[in-house]
Design an enzyme around this catalytic site. Structure first.
Site, PDB file in Angstrom:
ATOM      1  N   LYS A   9       0.834  -1.204   0.000  1.00 21.84           N
ATOM      2  CA  LYS A   9       0.000   0.000   0.000  1.00 21.84           C
ATOM      3  C   LYS A   9       0.876   1.264   0.000  1.00 21.84           C
ATOM      4  O   LYS A   9       2.099   1.187   0.188  1.00 21.84           O
ATOM      5  CB  LYS A   9      -0.916  -0.039   1.226  1.00 21.84           C
ATOM      6  CG  LYS A   9      -2.017  -1.120   1.166  1.00 21.84           C
ATOM      7  CD  LYS A   9      -2.773  -1.157   2.480  1.00 21.84           C
ATOM      8  CE  LYS A   9      -3.939  -2.122   2.488  1.00 21.84           C
ATOM      9  NZ  LYS A   9      -4.549  -2.211   3.852  1.00 21.84           N
ATOM     10  N   TYR A  49     -12.638  -2.512  -2.653  1.00 27.70           N
ATOM     11  CA  TYR A  49     -13.092  -2.445  -1.251  1.00 27.70           C
ATOM     12  C   TYR A  49     -14.618  -2.347  -1.138  1.00 27.70           C
ATOM     13  O   TYR A  49     -15.135  -1.891  -0.116  1.00 27.70           O
ATOM     14  CB  TYR A  49     -12.418  -1.274  -0.534  1.00 27.70           C
ATOM     15  CG  TYR A  49     -11.002  -1.582  -0.095  1.00 27.70           C
ATOM     16  CD1 TYR A  49     -10.709  -2.719   0.677  1.00 27.70           C
ATOM     17  CD2 TYR A  49      -9.948  -0.723  -0.400  1.00 27.70           C
ATOM     18  CE1 TYR A  49      -9.408  -2.999   1.082  1.00 27.70           C
ATOM     19  CE2 TYR A  49      -8.640  -0.997   0.018  1.00 27.70           C
ATOM     20  CZ  TYR A  49      -8.385  -2.137   0.763  1.00 27.70           C
ATOM     21  OH  TYR A  49      -7.092  -2.402   1.188  1.00 27.70           O
ATOM     22  N   ASN A 112      -1.483  -0.118   7.505  1.00 26.88           N
ATOM     23  CA  ASN A 112      -0.992  -1.475   7.784  1.00 26.88           C
ATOM     24  C   ASN A 112      -0.255  -2.123   6.619  1.00 26.88           C
ATOM     25  O   ASN A 112      -0.195  -3.352   6.506  1.00 26.88           O
ATOM     26  CB  ASN A 112      -2.135  -2.352   8.318  1.00 26.88           C
ATOM     27  CG  ASN A 112      -3.262  -2.523   7.311  1.00 26.88           C
ATOM     28  OD1 ASN A 112      -3.197  -1.990   6.204  1.00 26.88           O
ATOM     29  ND2 ASN A 112      -4.289  -3.270   7.692  1.00 26.88           N
ATOM     30  N   HIS A 115      -1.991  -5.315   1.446  1.00 29.62           N
ATOM     31  CA  HIS A 115      -3.255  -6.034   1.269  1.00 29.62           C
ATOM     32  C   HIS A 115      -2.902  -7.434   0.798  1.00 29.62           C
ATOM     33  O   HIS A 115      -1.949  -7.616   0.051  1.00 29.62           O
ATOM     34  CB  HIS A 115      -4.130  -5.365   0.199  1.00 29.62           C
ATOM     35  CG  HIS A 115      -5.260  -6.263  -0.231  1.00 29.62           C
ATOM     36  ND1 HIS A 115      -6.426  -6.362   0.488  1.00 29.62           N
ATOM     37  CD2 HIS A 115      -5.371  -7.153  -1.262  1.00 29.62           C
ATOM     38  CE1 HIS A 115      -7.221  -7.252  -0.090  1.00 29.62           C
ATOM     39  NE2 HIS A 115      -6.600  -7.744  -1.150  1.00 29.62           N
ATOM     40  N   GLU A 126      -9.826 -11.092  -7.170  1.00 31.03           N
ATOM     41  CA  GLU A 126      -8.958  -9.916  -7.081  1.00 31.03           C
ATOM     42  C   GLU A 126      -7.867  -9.933  -8.148  1.00 31.03           C
ATOM     43  O   GLU A 126      -7.517  -8.881  -8.704  1.00 31.03           O
ATOM     44  CB  GLU A 126      -8.350  -9.812  -5.676  1.00 31.03           C
ATOM     45  CG  GLU A 126      -9.407  -9.462  -4.631  1.00 31.03           C
ATOM     46  CD  GLU A 126      -8.855  -9.408  -3.206  1.00 31.03           C
ATOM     47  OE1 GLU A 126      -9.627  -9.044  -2.300  1.00 31.03           O
ATOM     48  OE2 GLU A 126      -7.661  -9.722  -2.995  1.00 31.03           O
TER      49      GLU A 126
HETATM   50  P1  DAT Z   1      -7.299  -6.927   5.657  1.00 31.47           P
HETATM   51  O1  DAT Z   1      -6.591  -5.791   4.984  1.00 31.47           O
HETATM   52  O2  DAT Z   1      -6.456  -7.559   6.729  1.00 31.47           O
HETATM   53  O3  DAT Z   1      -7.874  -7.930   4.695  1.00 31.47           O
HETATM   54  P2  DAT Z   1     -10.054  -5.999   5.988  1.00 31.47           P
HETATM   55  O4  DAT Z   1     -10.343  -6.583   4.652  1.00 31.47           O
HETATM   56  O5  DAT Z   1     -10.947  -6.373   7.114  1.00 31.47           O
HETATM   57  O6  DAT Z   1      -8.549  -6.295   6.456  1.00 31.47           O
HETATM   58  O7  DAT Z   1     -10.083  -4.405   5.886  1.00 31.47           O
HETATM   59  C1  DAT Z   1      -9.473  -3.748   4.790  1.00 31.47           C
HETATM   60  C2  DAT Z   1      -8.682  -2.596   5.301  1.00 31.47           C
HETATM   61  O8  DAT Z   1      -9.567  -1.652   5.917  1.00 31.47           O
HETATM   62  C3  DAT Z   1      -7.661  -2.940   6.386  1.00 31.47           C
HETATM   63  O9  DAT Z   1      -6.427  -3.364   5.856  1.00 31.47           O
HETATM   64  C4  DAT Z   1      -7.550  -1.647   7.119  1.00 31.47           C
HETATM   65  C5  DAT Z   1      -8.942  -1.065   7.043  1.00 31.47           C
HETATM   66  N1  DAT Z   1      -9.725  -1.433   8.243  1.00 31.47           N
HETATM   67  C6  DAT Z   1     -10.312  -2.616   8.504  1.00 31.47           C
HETATM   68  N2  DAT Z   1     -10.947  -2.605   9.674  1.00 31.47           N
HETATM   69  C7  DAT Z   1     -10.773  -1.359  10.182  1.00 31.47           C
HETATM   70  C8  DAT Z   1     -11.178  -0.698  11.372  1.00 31.47           C
HETATM   71  N3  DAT Z   1     -11.929  -1.321  12.285  1.00 31.47           N
HETATM   72  N4  DAT Z   1     -10.800   0.589  11.526  1.00 31.47           N
HETATM   73  C9  DAT Z   1     -10.070   1.230  10.598  1.00 31.47           C
HETATM   74  N5  DAT Z   1      -9.642   0.661   9.471  1.00 31.47           N
HETATM   75  C10 DAT Z   1      -9.986  -0.614   9.251  1.00 31.47           C
HETATM   76 MG    MG Z   2      -9.414  -7.878   3.359  1.00 31.07          MG
END
Ligand code: DAT
Ligand code: MG
Length: 149
Positions: A9, A49, A112, A115, A126
Site C-alpha cells: 500500500k 473495497y 498497515n 493487502h 482480485e
Molecule cells: P485486511 O486488509 O487484513 O484484509 P479488511 O479486509 O478487514 O482487512 O479491511 C481492509 C482494510 O480496511 C484494512 O487493511 C484496514 C482497514 N480497516 C479494517 N478494519 C478497520 C477498522 N476497524 N478501523 C479502521 N480501518 C480498518
Molecule cells: Mg481484506
C-alpha cells in the site's frame, strides 16, 4: 496453483518497504506471477473495497489506497492465500504476531502496509480485477520440486 493478490500500500511504498515485502514472499517459497507499480484509480479502489462500503473506515480507506502509488503483485503456491495472510499478520498491527510484516513495520490499522486476498475465491476475483491475463506469467523454477510437494 492457488494465487493471491498482494498490494504494498502507499505507506509501504513511501517507506521503501517494497523490497522487504517481496523478500519475505520469496523467502517463503511463493512464486511471483505478475507485478506492476501503479496509481490506484477511485473506481478500482471502490470496486476492490466494495465489501467495506458503508463502514466507518470506508472513506479513509479509499483515500489512503488512492493517496500515492502502490505495488500490485500476484504470488502463487500451494495454500498461497493462507501463507501470504500469515506472512502479513493480522489486520490490526498491534494484534499481528511478532515476525509478521504488520507487526514488524506498522502500528495503526489505517497504515498497515499491505493487502492480501483473504480466501481462495477472493484471490481469483482480485487477480482478475487487478491484472489482465497477459500481465501474468506462467513459469516454473528449478527449485519448485523442493518447495511444492
Ligand atoms: P485486511 O486488509 O487484513 O484484509 P479488511 O479486509 O478487514 O482487512 O479491511 C481492509 C482494510 O480496511 C484494512 O487493511 C484496514 C482497514 N480497516 C479494517 N478494519 C478497520 C477498522 N476497524 N478501523 C479502521 N480501518 C480498518
Ligand atoms: Mg481484506
Amino acid at each position: 496453483m492457488e494465487q493471491s493478490l498482494i498490494l504494498v500500500k502507499p505507506d509501504g511504498v513511501q517507506r521503501g518497504l517494497i523490497g522487504e515485502v517481496i523478500a519475505r514472499l520469496e523467502r517463503r517459497g511463493l512464486r511471483l506471477v505478475g507485478a506492476k507499480f501503479m496509481q490506484v484509480s477511485q473506481e478500482l479502489a471502490e470496486t476492490h473495497y466494495a465489501i467495506h462500503k458503508g463502514k466507518s473506515f470506508y472513506d479513509p480507506l479509499i483515500r489512503y489506497i488512492t493517496s500515492a502509488p502502490v505495488m500490485a503483485m500476484v504470488w502463487e503456491g500451494p495454500n498461497a492465500v493462507a501463507a501470504v495472510r500469515q506472512t502479513m499478520g493480522a489486520t490490526r498491527p498491534t494484534e499481528a504476531a511478532p515476525g509478521t510484516l504488520r507487526h514488524d513495520y506498522a502500528l495503526e490499522v489505517g497504515r498497515n502496509l499491505t493487502h492480501a486476498s483473504d480466501t481462495t475465491e477472493n484471490g481469483i476475483k482480485e487477480v482478475e480485477l487487478w491484472f489482465k491475463p497477459y500481465e501474468l506469467v506462467t513459469w516454473s523454477r528449478e527449485v519448485d520440486r523442493w518447495i511444492f510437494e
